[in-house]
Design an enzyme around this catalytic site. Structure first.
Site, PDB file in Angstrom:
ATOM      1  N   SER A 154       1.023  -1.230  -0.068  1.00  0.00           N
ATOM      2  CA  SER A 154      -0.163   0.075  -0.258  1.00  0.00           C
ATOM      3  C   SER A 154       1.142   0.986  -0.343  1.00  0.00           C
ATOM      4  O   SER A 154       1.762   1.704  -1.015  1.00  0.00           O
ATOM      5  CB  SER A 154      -1.250  -0.200   1.367  1.00  0.00           C
ATOM      6  OG  SER A 154      -2.102   1.094   0.438  1.00  0.00           O
ATOM      7  N   GLU A 156      -9.801  -4.029  -6.088  1.00  0.00           N
ATOM      8  CA  GLU A 156      -9.330  -3.356  -5.533  1.00  0.00           C
ATOM      9  C   GLU A 156      -9.146  -2.307  -6.478  1.00  0.00           C
ATOM     10  O   GLU A 156      -8.977  -1.833  -7.030  1.00  0.00           O
ATOM     11  CB  GLU A 156      -8.722  -3.693  -4.275  1.00  0.00           C
ATOM     12  CG  GLU A 156      -7.153  -3.662  -5.209  1.00  0.00           C
ATOM     13  CD  GLU A 156      -6.032  -3.709  -3.998  1.00  0.00           C
ATOM     14  OE1 GLU A 156      -5.576  -3.372  -3.061  1.00  0.00           O
ATOM     15  OE2 GLU A 156      -5.042  -5.175  -4.173  1.00  0.00           O
ATOM     16  N   HIS A 185      -7.987  -5.077   0.176  1.00  0.00           N
ATOM     17  CA  HIS A 185      -6.598  -5.016  -0.169  1.00  0.00           C
ATOM     18  C   HIS A 185      -5.629  -5.736   0.689  1.00  0.00           C
ATOM     19  O   HIS A 185      -6.053  -5.851   2.298  1.00  0.00           O
ATOM     20  CB  HIS A 185      -7.161  -3.570  -0.017  1.00  0.00           C
ATOM     21  CG  HIS A 185      -5.811  -2.273   0.241  1.00  0.00           C
ATOM     22  ND1 HIS A 185      -5.010  -2.180  -0.844  1.00  0.00           N
ATOM     23  CD2 HIS A 185      -4.765  -2.209   0.939  1.00  0.00           C
ATOM     24  CE1 HIS A 185      -3.724  -1.129  -0.634  1.00  0.00           C
ATOM     25  NE2 HIS A 185      -4.099  -1.138   0.558  1.00  0.00           N
TER      26      HIS A 185
END
Length: 340
Positions: A175, A269, A299
């Site tokens: 991320s 996502e 995610h």
């Protein structure tokens, strides 16, 4: 002279398991209910005030109580102004002669840390067969947004100062940490430093300009419906900034000369948009890249470890990429140069 493009490898894992579908539906419902409650009270699904940030900081403290995979060994390190730790997964001894993984945790640039990611990093270390240096870089609002990547570069320079060769380092992150993997490598190139052997990015956010994500079908498909949250996050992190600046959005940078990359993302996502675009841009710039697409996962589902078959498989593949990358660079560096 223009760099010739390379073939982009896209691997799709079809068919989400019933366990991952059930977990995704459950977590998505919880996230949406909470966002709706907060929005009904405050008018916004998420806040970034002092109280909100204190609650987010508590996540890392609480995660420190969770048990680690059996055989994990952790060694704390103090860098210039922030911390880090060596994580040796199951079966990984203290030696670093086979290479290392430099890991940057996710958490939207404002939360998470060493505790939240220790279990994931331990499993990745075991799968790759090398220790990992996990970096506790400082975050907004303690430091400005651009200072976060400076801390990450400091950790890379620290490894080099410790005698670790750049060809023995793979940078990785999830991320926001996936962002850091690319941003740190690009900053290293800008500063004239030798580049690492490879880049691994799990569900990275690489374009702070949200235009393409707003137009993507996953803006409606993402089970946690994060677009409004992403808009508020970018406004909080980068008020008034030029979001197309390559120093802010790595997807806009000149990518030529970067090391081979593995990008992993869920098919549904919203950050799949960034993963796909970056993979195509890397290939066009002549950078070998594999894009691994996992069907209908959460995610950064890899963090769920043994709970899901997809998590276990993904960790194995990520570890295999790191190991193969380090082996390839070690072999290349051992071949004597031709003389004329």
């Amino acid at each position: 002279m223009a760099t010739p493009p390379v073939t982009l490898v896209i691997e799709r894992n079809g068919g989400a398991s019933w366990r991952s579908r059930a977990l995704g539906a459950g977590i998505g419902a919880v996230v949406r209910r909470r966002a709706n409650r907060v929005k009904a009270k405050t008018g916004s699904p998420v806040g970034f005030g002092p109280d909100d940030l204190r609650r987010l900081a508590a996540l890392d403290r609480l995660a420190g109580y969770a048990p680690l995979p059996r055989g994990t060994h952790v060694e704390r390190v103090r860098l210039d102004g922030f911390g880090a730790e060596w994580v040796h997964g199951t079966g990984i001894g203290p030696g670093r002669d086979r290479g290392v993984m430099l890991y940057f945790h996710g958490g939207a640039w404002v939360t998470c840390g060493l505790n939240t990611h220790r279990r994931l990093i331990s499993r990745l270390s075991a799968a790759a067969g090398v220790p990992a240096l996990s970096v506790d870089y400082r975050m907004v609002p303690t430091v400005p947004f651009e200072a976060e990547v400076e801390d990450c570069l400091t950790s890379y320079e620290w490894l080099l100062d410790q005698g670790v060769r750049p060809q023995d380092i793979v940078v990785a992150g999830d991320s926001a940490g996936g962002y850091m993997s690319f941003a740190t490598t690009l900053l290293a190139r800008e500063r004239g430093l030798p580049l690492p052997a490879g880049i691994v990015a799990l569900s990275p956010m690489l374009d702070m300009d949200l235009t393409s994500k707003l137009e993507h079908q996953n803006a409606r498909l993402d089970p946690t419906a994060p677009m409004e949250v992403l808009e508020l996050l970018v406004e909080f992190l980068l008020p008034g900034a030029d979001l197309t600046d390559p120093r802010i959005s790595p997807i806009q940078a000149d990518l030529r000369g970067l090391p081979p990359a593995l990008i992993s993302a869920s098919s549904t996502e919203i950050l799949y948009c960034d993963a796909e675009r970056m993979a195509h841009r890397l290939a066009a710039a002549g950078v070998p890249c594999t894009l691994k697409v996992w069907d209908r996962q959460l995610h950064v589902f890899q963090a769920l470890g043994p709970l899901l078959p997809e998590s276990r498989a993904a960790i194995g593949e990520l570890g295999a990429f790191v190991a193969a990358t380090l082996t390839r660079t070690a072999t290349a560096s051992s071949v004597p140069a031709e003389t004329t």
